[in-house]
Design a protein around this motif. Structure first.
Motif, PDB file in Angstrom:
ATOM      1  N   GLY A   1     -10.099   4.838   2.292  1.00  0.00           N
ATOM      2  CA  GLY A   1     -10.969   5.390   1.590  1.00  0.00           C
ATOM      3  C   GLY A   1     -10.395   6.235   0.470  1.00  0.00           C
ATOM      4  N   GLU A   2     -11.421   7.305   0.140  1.00  0.00           N
ATOM      5  CA  GLU A   2     -11.008   8.136  -0.925  1.00  0.00           C
ATOM      6  C   GLU A   2      -9.961   9.058  -0.481  1.00  0.00           C
ATOM      7  OE1 GLU A   2     -13.908   9.754  -3.554  1.00  0.00           O
ATOM      8  OE2 GLU A   2     -15.052   7.797  -3.614  1.00  0.00           O
ATOM      9  N   CYS A   3      -9.044   9.656  -1.458  1.00  0.00           N
ATOM     10  CA  CYS A   3      -7.993  10.346  -1.109  1.00  0.00           C
ATOM     11  C   CYS A   3      -8.211  11.783  -1.711  1.00  0.00           C
ATOM     12  CB  CYS A   3      -6.671   9.828  -1.429  1.00  0.00           C
ATOM     13  SG  CYS A   3      -6.347   8.519  -0.305  1.00  0.00           S
ATOM     14  N   PRO A   4      -7.697  12.878  -1.178  1.00  0.00           N
ATOM     15  CA  PRO A   4      -6.916  12.945  -0.106  1.00  0.00           C
ATOM     16  C   PRO A   4      -7.206  12.561   1.280  1.00  0.00           C
ATOM     17  CG  PRO A   4      -7.136  15.103  -0.671  1.00  0.00           C
ATOM     18  CD  PRO A   4      -7.767  13.974  -1.941  1.00  0.00           C
ATOM     19  N   ALA A   5      -6.579  11.929   2.233  1.00  0.00           N
ATOM     20  CA  ALA A   5      -7.118  11.640   3.441  1.00  0.00           C
ATOM     21  C   ALA A   5      -6.691  12.699   4.129  1.00  0.00           C
ATOM     22  CB  ALA A   5      -6.393  10.218   4.006  1.00  0.00           C
ATOM     23  N   ALA A   6      -7.810  13.302   5.043  1.00  0.00           N
ATOM     24  CA  ALA A   6      -7.598  14.340   5.992  1.00  0.00           C
ATOM     25  C   ALA A   6      -7.184  14.135   7.542  1.00  0.00           C
ATOM     26  CB  ALA A   6      -8.802  15.266   6.024  1.00  0.00           C
TER      27      ALA A   6
ATOM     28  N   GLU B   1      -2.966  20.013  10.041  1.00  0.00           N
ATOM     29  CA  GLU B   1      -3.618  19.026   9.226  1.00  0.00           C
ATOM     30  C   GLU B   1      -2.917  18.887   7.891  1.00  0.00           C
ATOM     31  OE1 GLU B   1      -7.604  20.772   8.495  1.00  0.00           O
ATOM     32  OE2 GLU B   1      -8.161  20.581  10.509  1.00  0.00           O
ATOM     33  N   TRP B   2      -3.080  17.720   7.400  1.00  0.00           N
ATOM     34  CA  TRP B   2      -2.326  17.186   6.280  1.00  0.00           C
ATOM     35  C   TRP B   2      -3.244  16.395   5.250  1.00  0.00           C
ATOM     36  CZ3 TRP B   2       2.710  13.871   6.508  1.00  0.00           C
ATOM     37  CH2 TRP B   2       3.196  13.661   5.220  1.00  0.00           C
ATOM     38  N   GLY B   3      -3.422  16.620   4.117  1.00  0.00           N
ATOM     39  CA  GLY B   3      -4.259  15.994   3.259  1.00  0.00           C
ATOM     40  C   GLY B   3      -3.274  15.243   2.594  1.00  0.00           C
ATOM     41  N   VAL B   4      -3.170  13.759   2.561  1.00  0.00           N
ATOM     42  CA  VAL B   4      -2.424  12.782   2.001  1.00  0.00           C
ATOM     43  C   VAL B   4      -3.023  11.657   1.110  1.00  0.00           C
ATOM     44  CG1 VAL B   4      -0.742  10.619   2.694  1.00  0.00           C
ATOM     45  CG2 VAL B   4      -1.114  12.651   4.284  1.00  0.00           C
ATOM     46  N   GLY B   5      -2.507  11.527  -0.076  1.00  0.00           N
ATOM     47  CA  GLY B   5      -3.371  10.508  -0.967  1.00  0.00           C
ATOM     48  C   GLY B   5      -2.690  10.710  -2.486  1.00  0.00           C
ATOM     49  N   GLY B   6      -3.123   9.938  -3.251  1.00  0.00           N
ATOM     50  CA  GLY B   6      -2.488   9.954  -4.456  1.00  0.00           C
ATOM     51  C   GLY B   6      -2.085   8.716  -5.214  1.00  0.00           C
ATOM     52  N   LEU B   7      -1.322   7.845  -4.240  1.00  0.00           N
ATOM     53  CA  LEU B   7      -0.944   6.386  -4.612  1.00  0.00           C
ATOM     54  C   LEU B   7      -2.042   5.509  -4.139  1.00  0.00           C
ATOM     55  CD1 LEU B   7       2.701   6.708  -3.645  1.00  0.00           C
ATOM     56  CD2 LEU B   7       1.778   7.088  -6.133  1.00  0.00           C
ATOM     57  N   PRO B   8      -2.208   4.460  -5.135  1.00  0.00           N
ATOM     58  CA  PRO B   8      -3.205   3.366  -4.664  1.00  0.00           C
ATOM     59  C   PRO B   8      -2.505   2.436  -3.690  1.00  0.00           C
ATOM     60  CG  PRO B   8      -2.175   2.813  -6.764  1.00  0.00           C
ATOM     61  CD  PRO B   8      -1.615   4.298  -6.587  1.00  0.00           C
ATOM     62  N   ALA B   9      -1.262   2.298  -3.343  1.00  0.00           N
ATOM     63  CA  ALA B   9      -0.796   1.504  -2.315  1.00  0.00           C
ATOM     64  C   ALA B   9      -0.907   2.331  -1.047  1.00  0.00           C
ATOM     65  CB  ALA B   9       0.641   1.163  -2.643  1.00  0.00           C
ATOM     66  N   ALA B  10      -0.680   1.213   0.128  1.00  0.00           N
ATOM     67  CA  ALA B  10      -0.621   1.876   1.395  1.00  0.00           C
ATOM     68  C   ALA B  10       0.750   2.644   1.456  1.00  0.00           C
ATOM     69  CB  ALA B  10      -0.429   0.852   2.516  1.00  0.00           C
ATOM     70  N   GLN B  11       0.471   3.912   2.195  1.00  0.00           N
ATOM     71  CA  GLN B  11       1.438   4.937   2.367  1.00  0.00           C
ATOM     72  C   GLN B  11       1.590   5.145   4.020  1.00  0.00           C
ATOM     73  OE1 GLN B  11       1.408   8.582   0.196  1.00  0.00           O
ATOM     74  NE2 GLN B  11      -0.667   8.057  -0.333  1.00  0.00           N
ATOM     75  N   GLU B  12       2.580   4.842   4.460  1.00  0.00           N
ATOM     76  CA  GLU B  12       3.204   5.203   6.012  1.00  0.00           C
ATOM     77  C   GLU B  12       3.577   6.530   5.980  1.00  0.00           C
ATOM     78  OE1 GLU B  12       4.293   2.493   9.341  1.00  0.00           O
ATOM     79  OE2 GLU B  12       5.988   3.861   9.045  1.00  0.00           O
ATOM     80  N   VAL B  13       2.986   7.640   6.706  1.00  0.00           N
ATOM     81  CA  VAL B  13       3.235   9.118   6.779  1.00  0.00           C
ATOM     82  C   VAL B  13       3.531   9.233   8.200  1.00  0.00           C
ATOM     83  CG1 VAL B  13       2.431   9.695   4.702  1.00  0.00           C
ATOM     84  CG2 VAL B  13       1.064   9.830   6.646  1.00  0.00           C
ATOM     85  N   TRP B  14       4.304  10.349   8.410  1.00  0.00           N
ATOM     86  CA  TRP B  14       4.329  10.707   9.850  1.00  0.00           C
ATOM     87  C   TRP B  14       4.491  12.369   9.874  1.00  0.00           C
ATOM     88  CZ3 TRP B  14       8.732  13.376  10.767  1.00  0.00           C
ATOM     89  CH2 TRP B  14      10.193  12.930  10.036  1.00  0.00           C
ATOM     90  N   GLU B  15       4.376  12.896  11.129  1.00  0.00           N
ATOM     91  CA  GLU B  15       4.707  14.287  11.738  1.00  0.00           C
ATOM     92  C   GLU B  15       5.205  14.067  12.806  1.00  0.00           C
ATOM     93  OE1 GLU B  15       2.123  17.605  11.054  1.00  0.00           O
ATOM     94  OE2 GLU B  15       1.601  17.312   9.032  1.00  0.00           O
ATOM     95  N   LYS B  16       5.994  15.258  13.119  1.00  0.00           N
ATOM     96  CA  LYS B  16       6.616  15.324  14.638  1.00  0.00           C
ATOM     97  C   LYS B  16       6.634  16.919  14.792  1.00  0.00           C
ATOM     98  CE  LYS B  16      11.512  15.284  13.877  1.00  0.00           C
ATOM     99  NZ  LYS B  16      12.948  14.888  14.651  1.00  0.00           N
ATOM    100  N   LEU B  17       6.479  17.034  16.232  1.00  0.00           N
ATOM    101  CA  LEU B  17       6.364  18.511  16.447  1.00  0.00           C
ATOM    102  C   LEU B  17       7.697  18.961  17.234  1.00  0.00           C
ATOM    103  CD1 LEU B  17       4.829  20.996  17.380  1.00  0.00           C
ATOM    104  CD2 LEU B  17       4.281  19.802  19.376  1.00  0.00           C
TER     105      LEU B  17
END
Length: 133
Positions: free
Chosen positions: A47-52, A97-113
């Motif tokens: 969808g539209e970014c940034p992704a929540a 929460e993290w708003g991710v986006g900007g690039l048209p290609a797929a992005q793999e992101v992660w967080e760890k606690l």
């Protein structure tokens, strides 16, 4: 006999320190984070970014109440400020929460606690794939 006398003395001293500093007796006993995990919602976004993205962490402790300090670490090498909570039950849930986006290609992101205190322990990474349109 000497061991039990020393143990009693140590526990008495711990209780006295707790009383002087206003620490609840349960918090004065040794407590640790025994398990930590992280999940992300949604794990796949189109969808539209940034992704929540919402990252949900679960903290399990051996005794409560206990004050826990933690950070969220991200795949882009950033990390949150140190946060502090008082865990009043056996399990505590927290979010980031993290708003991710900007690039048209797929992005793999992660967080760890990552727990900083009362002991050091980290979750596995919670991965999400973001497809911006």
């Amino acid at each position: 006999m000497a061991f039990s006398r020393l143990t009693g003395l140590a526990l008495g001293t711990l209780a006295l320190v707790a009383m002087v500093f206003g620490i609840p007796a349960a918090a004065a006993t040794a407590s640790s984070v025994t398990e930590v995990s992280a999940q992300v919602r949604p794990a796949e976004y189109h969808g539209e970014c940034p992704a929540a993205l919402e990252f949900v962490g679960t903290i399990k402790v051996s005794a409560h109440p206990v004050v826990v300090e933690y950070v969220w670490e991200r795949s882009n090498h950033s990390r949150s400020q140190v946060r502090r909570i008082e865990v009043r039950g056996a399990v505590q849930t927290i979010t980031d929460e993290w708003g991710v986006g900007g690039l048209p290609a797929a992005q793999e992101v992660w967080e760890k606690l990552t727990i900083l205190s009362p002991n050091s322990i980290s979750s596995a990474v919670a991965k999400a794939t973001v497809h911006c349109q």
